[in-house]
Scaffold this motif. Structure first.
Motif, PDB file in Angstrom:
ATOM      1  N   GLY A  43     -73.608  80.489  22.029  1.00 21.45           N
ATOM      2  CA  GLY A  43     -73.983  78.975  22.645  1.00 21.45           C
ATOM      3  C   GLY A  43     -72.761  78.241  22.473  1.00 21.45           C
ATOM      4  O   GLY A  43     -72.242  77.347  23.259  1.00 21.45           O
ATOM      5  N   THR A  74     -80.682  81.483  23.610  1.00 17.27           N
ATOM      6  CA  THR A  74     -81.480  81.518  22.385  1.00 17.27           C
ATOM      7  C   THR A  74     -82.237  82.915  22.348  1.00 17.27           C
ATOM      8  O   THR A  74     -82.705  83.080  21.210  1.00 17.27           O
ATOM      9  N   GLU A 100     -79.612  92.898  14.856  1.00 16.14           N
ATOM     10  CA  GLU A 100     -80.697  93.495  15.491  1.00 16.14           C
ATOM     11  C   GLU A 100     -80.600  95.139  15.198  1.00 16.14           C
ATOM     12  O   GLU A 100     -81.549  95.991  15.024  1.00 16.14           O
ATOM     13  N   GLY A 133     -76.294  78.986  18.280  1.00 19.75           N
ATOM     14  CA  GLY A 133     -75.627  79.952  17.717  1.00 19.75           C
ATOM     15  C   GLY A 133     -74.200  80.263  18.096  1.00 19.75           C
ATOM     16  O   GLY A 133     -73.695  79.444  19.138  1.00 19.75           O
ATOM     17  N   PRO A 134     -73.522  81.487  17.723  1.00 17.06           N
ATOM     18  CA  PRO A 134     -72.027  81.327  18.096  1.00 17.06           C
ATOM     19  C   PRO A 134     -71.922  81.553  19.402  1.00 17.06           C
ATOM     20  O   PRO A 134     -70.986  80.993  20.043  1.00 17.06           O
ATOM     21  N   THR A 145     -77.554  88.528  32.941  1.00 16.05           N
ATOM     22  CA  THR A 145     -76.418  89.317  32.795  1.00 16.05           C
ATOM     23  C   THR A 145     -76.282  89.913  31.368  1.00 16.05           C
ATOM     24  O   THR A 145     -76.538  89.258  30.436  1.00 16.05           O
ATOM     25  N   LEU A 195     -78.715  72.668  23.263  1.00 13.68           N
ATOM     26  CA  LEU A 195     -80.009  72.455  22.710  1.00 13.68           C
ATOM     27  C   LEU A 195     -80.271  73.374  21.397  1.00 13.68           C
ATOM     28  O   LEU A 195     -79.709  74.515  21.369  1.00 13.68           O
ATOM     29  N   GLY A 215     -75.566  88.459  16.315  1.00  8.50           N
ATOM     30  CA  GLY A 215     -77.079  88.713  16.308  1.00  8.50           C
ATOM     31  C   GLY A 215     -77.455  90.133  16.704  1.00  8.50           C
ATOM     32  O   GLY A 215     -78.271  90.874  16.199  1.00  8.50           O
ATOM     33  N   THR A 216     -76.576  90.636  17.616  1.00  7.84           N
ATOM     34  CA  THR A 216     -76.959  92.127  18.089  1.00  7.84           C
ATOM     35  C   THR A 216     -76.621  92.997  16.625  1.00  7.84           C
ATOM     36  O   THR A 216     -77.464  94.041  16.505  1.00  7.84           O
ATOM     37  N   ILE A 264     -68.341  87.774  27.140  1.00  3.43           N
ATOM     38  CA  ILE A 264     -69.799  87.800  27.535  1.00  3.43           C
ATOM     39  C   ILE A 264     -69.750  86.697  28.498  1.00  3.43           C
ATOM     40  O   ILE A 264     -70.415  86.778  29.595  1.00  3.43           O
ATOM     41  N   LEU A 284     -78.984  84.892  28.877  1.00  6.55           N
ATOM     42  CA  LEU A 284     -78.328  85.974  28.181  1.00  6.55           C
ATOM     43  C   LEU A 284     -79.036  86.618  27.197  1.00  6.55           C
ATOM     44  O   LEU A 284     -78.785  87.628  26.667  1.00  6.55           O
ATOM     45  N   GLY A 285     -80.131  85.739  26.737  1.00  7.55           N
ATOM     46  CA  GLY A 285     -80.930  86.050  25.440  1.00  7.55           C
ATOM     47  C   GLY A 285     -81.734  87.524  25.700  1.00  7.55           C
ATOM     48  O   GLY A 285     -82.010  88.102  26.932  1.00  7.55           O
TER      49      GLY A 285
HETATM   50  P1  NDP Z   1     -78.281  83.588  17.498  1.00  2.00           P
HETATM   51  O1  NDP Z   1     -79.379  84.403  17.207  1.00  2.00           O
HETATM   52  O2  NDP Z   1     -77.073  83.415  16.330  1.00  2.00           O
HETATM   53  O3  NDP Z   1     -78.383  82.247  18.200  1.00  2.00           O
HETATM   54  C1  NDP Z   1     -79.348  81.695  18.805  1.00  2.00           C
HETATM   55  C2  NDP Z   1     -79.543  80.210  18.619  1.00  2.00           C
HETATM   56  O4  NDP Z   1     -80.524  79.535  19.411  1.00  2.00           O
HETATM   57  C3  NDP Z   1     -79.892  79.818  17.115  1.00  2.00           C
HETATM   58  O5  NDP Z   1     -78.946  78.853  16.859  1.00  2.00           O
HETATM   59  C4  NDP Z   1     -81.292  79.360  17.253  1.00  2.00           C
HETATM   60  O6  NDP Z   1     -81.582  78.303  16.325  1.00  2.00           O
HETATM   61  C5  NDP Z   1     -81.295  78.956  18.714  1.00  2.00           C
HETATM   62  N1  NDP Z   1     -82.819  79.034  18.996  1.00  2.00           N
HETATM   63  C6  NDP Z   1     -83.379  79.754  19.011  1.00  2.00           C
HETATM   64  N2  NDP Z   1     -84.698  79.513  19.713  1.00  2.00           N
HETATM   65  C7  NDP Z   1     -84.698  78.126  19.856  1.00  2.00           C
HETATM   66  C8  NDP Z   1     -85.427  77.233  20.468  1.00  2.00           C
HETATM   67  N3  NDP Z   1     -86.808  77.672  20.431  1.00  2.00           N
HETATM   68  N4  NDP Z   1     -85.045  75.993  20.496  1.00  2.00           N
HETATM   69  C9  NDP Z   1     -83.983  75.495  20.213  1.00  2.00           C
HETATM   70  N5  NDP Z   1     -82.779  76.421  19.771  1.00  2.00           N
HETATM   71  C10 NDP Z   1     -83.436  77.823  19.613  1.00  2.00           C
HETATM   72  O7  NDP Z   1     -77.414  84.400  18.792  1.00  2.00           O
HETATM   73  P2  NDP Z   1     -76.008  84.499  19.343  1.00  2.00           P
HETATM   74  O8  NDP Z   1     -75.601  83.391  19.522  1.00  2.00           O
HETATM   75  O9  NDP Z   1     -75.270  85.573  18.650  1.00  2.00           O
HETATM   76  O10 NDP Z   1     -76.625  85.071  20.700  1.00  2.00           O
HETATM   77  C11 NDP Z   1     -77.517  84.297  21.616  1.00  2.00           C
HETATM   78  C12 NDP Z   1     -78.391  85.080  22.435  1.00  2.00           C
HETATM   79  O11 NDP Z   1     -77.756  85.938  23.516  1.00  2.00           O
HETATM   80  C13 NDP Z   1     -79.057  86.243  21.536  1.00  2.00           C
HETATM   81  O12 NDP Z   1     -80.608  86.408  22.185  1.00  2.00           O
HETATM   82  C14 NDP Z   1     -78.410  87.676  21.769  1.00  2.00           C
HETATM   83  O13 NDP Z   1     -79.176  88.655  21.685  1.00  2.00           O
HETATM   84  C15 NDP Z   1     -77.870  87.302  23.300  1.00  2.00           C
HETATM   85  N6  NDP Z   1     -76.606  87.878  23.468  1.00  2.00           N
HETATM   86  C16 NDP Z   1     -76.607  88.405  24.645  1.00  2.00           C
HETATM   87  C17 NDP Z   1     -75.370  89.220  25.165  1.00  2.00           C
HETATM   88  C18 NDP Z   1     -75.416  89.599  26.635  1.00  2.00           C
HETATM   89  O14 NDP Z   1     -74.422  90.201  27.066  1.00  2.00           O
HETATM   90  N7  NDP Z   1     -76.520  89.281  27.618  1.00  2.00           N
HETATM   91  C19 NDP Z   1     -74.352  89.562  24.419  1.00  2.00           C
HETATM   92  C20 NDP Z   1     -74.487  88.729  22.991  1.00  2.00           C
HETATM   93  C21 NDP Z   1     -75.435  88.232  22.624  1.00  2.00           C
HETATM   94  P3  NDP Z   1     -81.864  78.576  14.690  1.00  2.00           P
HETATM   95  O15 NDP Z   1     -80.685  79.148  14.217  1.00  2.00           O
HETATM   96  O16 NDP Z   1     -82.274  77.153  14.258  1.00  2.00           O
HETATM   97  O17 NDP Z   1     -83.197  79.686  14.844  1.00  2.00           O
END
Ligand code: NDP
Ligand code: ZN
Length: 355
Positions: free
Chosen positions: A184, A248, A43, A181-182, A299, A203, A39-40, A153, A270-271
C-alpha cells in the motif's frame, strides 16, 4: 552454500546448506545480494499458501530478489551485471502464456512461482535462472532492487485499471489506497511522486504515532483510520475517488470499494483473503456498478515489462521515502530479525552479499 528454507509445519524458516546450483544451457548463475520479505512469505511460512517443489522436503523462500551475474554461461548477460529475477516459471513444459510473455495471466496449474508455488526461491547465496527472466538494473539502484518485484505488482495493477477506462476520457484526480503495509505504501508513493494524482488517501487501522501513518502524511496523502471512517463512508467524510487500490486482504473492502468510487471510477483488488461469509446488499452493489459506469477488477503477479517499468519508477521514488520504508536489512547471522513482526517494522530484507 547457505539458504533460508521452510519445512511444512515448522512455522519458521531455517538456515540450511544446499549445493551451489549449476546453470543449464540458457541459464545464468546469479550471486544473490538482497531478498525482500512480504506478507506472502509469512503466509508460505505459516503453511497457508504455496507448495513444495516435486520431491523436496522444504522450500527455499524468497521472491523479491536482486543479484549480480556470477557466470553468464553463454547468455547475453555480462558478468558483474546487476539483475532482478521475475517470479513465475513454466511448470516443467512451456505454455501459451509464457510463450506470449504474459506468465502473469496464466491460470493456476500453468505456472510455478519461485519461493512460493512448486519452485525454490531466491533466498540462497546463489541461484540460477534462464536469462529471459533476469531484468537488468542500474548499479546505483541495486541496493533497493528487492523493491522492484512489489512495485511491478502495482505497475500491472495500474496498467489493467487504466485499460478498463481507456474507452473514454478518464483522468484520475483522486485515489485511495486501502492498506498501509509495504504494498500500500509503495503504491501511495507511486500515486504521489510518479503519477502525480492531485489528492490521495490511505486507509489503515493504526494510531497516528505509527511510523506508517507518518509516512502517509509525509507523502502528502490524507490518512483515514478505518476504525473511525469505514471505506463506504469515505465519500461523505472526504470525497468519492476516481481510483481505489485495495491492499488489505480484508474481504469486505472488495465490496465497500464500489461505494468509495466516484462515477466512472475503477477499483483494483490485490488482497488475497481466506474464505469469509458475510452479508452484502448485492442489488445495490450491482446497481451502483451499472448506473455509475464503475469497474472492479482483480490482478495478481506481473511480467517482465512491469519489472522494467518498476525499475524506472524506483529511480523516481524520493530517497527519504525508501529510507523510511525499509526498516531493516539483516545479514545471515541475524536473518531471523528480518522475519519478525512489530510496530516499528515496515519492510525488511535479508542480505546475502553487500551490493
Ligand atoms: P500487509 O499484510 O503487510 O499489509 C496489509 C495492511 O492492511 C496492513 O498494514 C494492515 O494493517 C492493513 N489492514 C488490514 N485490514 C485492515 C482494515 N480492516 N482496516 C484498515 N487497514 C487494514 O501486506 P502487503 O502490504 O505486503 O500486501 C497487501 C495485500 O496484497 C496482502 O493481502 C497480500 O497478500 C496482497 N498481495 C497481492 C499481490 C498480488 O499480486 N495480487 C502481491 C503481493 C501482495 P495492520 O498492520 O494494522 O493489521
Ligand atoms: Zn512480494
Amino acid at each position: 552454500m547457505k539458504a533460508i528454507a521452510v519445512e511444512p509445519g515448522a512455522g519458521e524458516p531455517a538456515l540450511v546448506e544446499r549445493p551451489r546450483p549449476e546453470p543449464e544451457p540458457g541459464e545464468a548463475l546469479v550471486r544473490t545480494l538482497r531478498v525482500g520479505i512480504d506478507g506472502t512469505d509469512h503466509e508460505v511460512i505459516a503453511g497457508h499458501h504455496g507448495n513444495l517443489p516435486a520431491g523436496a522436503d522444504r522450500l527455499v523462500l524468497g521472491h523479491e530478489a536482486v543479484g549480480v551475474v556470477e557466470e553468464p554461461n553463454g547468455t547475453e548477460l555480462d558478468a558483474g551485471e546487476f539483475v532482478v529475477p521475475t517470479v513465475r516459471r513454466p511448470p516443467g513444459r512451456s505454455n501459451e502464456f509464457f510463450e506470449r510473455g504474459e506468465p502473469d495471466m496464466a491460470p493456476e496449474g500453468e505456472y510455478f512461482e519461485r519461493g512460493i508455488v512448486g519452485a525454490h526461491g531466491f533466498m540462497a547465496e546463489y541461484f540460477t535462472s534462464p536469462a529471459e527472466y533476469l531484468v537488468s538494473i542500474p548499479p546505483e539502484l541495486a541496493e533497493l532492487g528487492f523493491l522492484v518485484e512489489p512495485i511491478s505488482i502495482t505497475e500491472k495493477a495500474i496498467e489493467h485499471a487504466v485499460a478498463t477506462r481507456s474507452a473514454f476520457d478518464w483522468t484520475p484526480e483522486t485515489a485511495l489506497v486501502l492498506g498501509n503495509g509495504p504494498l500500500g505504501l509503495l503504491t501511495l508513493a507511486m500515486f504521489e511522486s510518479v503519477l502525480d494524482i492531485d489528492r490521495t488517501y490511505c486507509l489503515g487501522r493504526r494510531d497516528r504515532s505509527h511510523p506508517t501513518v507518518e509516512l502517509v502524511e509525509d507523502l502528502g496523502a490524507t490518512y483515514v483510520d478505518s476504525r473511525e471512517t469505514p471505506v463506504s463512508e469515505i465519500p461523505d467524510a472526504h470525497e468519492a475517488v476516481d481510483l481505489v487500490y485495495e491492499a488489505t486482504g480484508h474481504a469486505k473492502h472488495a465490496f465497500e470499494t464500489v461505494d468509495a468510487l466516484s462515477p466512472n471510477g475503477v477499483g483494483v483488488l490485490l488482497g488475497v483473503p481466506e474464505p469469509w461469509e458475510f452479508e452484502v446488499d448485492g442489488g445495490r452493489l450491482h446497481r451502483e456498478l451499472v448506473l455509475h459506469n464503475k469497474a472492479l477488477l482483480g490482478t495478481v503477479n506481473s511480467h517482465r515489462g512491469h519489472f522494467e517499468a518498476a525499475i524506472d519508477t524506483l529511480s523516481q521514488l524520493p530517497e527519504w521515502f525508501t529510507d523510511e520504508l525499509v526498516t531493516g536489512v539483516y545479514g545471515l547471522d541475524d536473518y531471523t530479525a528480518a522475519f519478525k513482526d512489530g510496530d516499528d517494522i515496515v519492510k525488511t530484507a535479508v542480505e546475502f552479499d553487500a551490493p
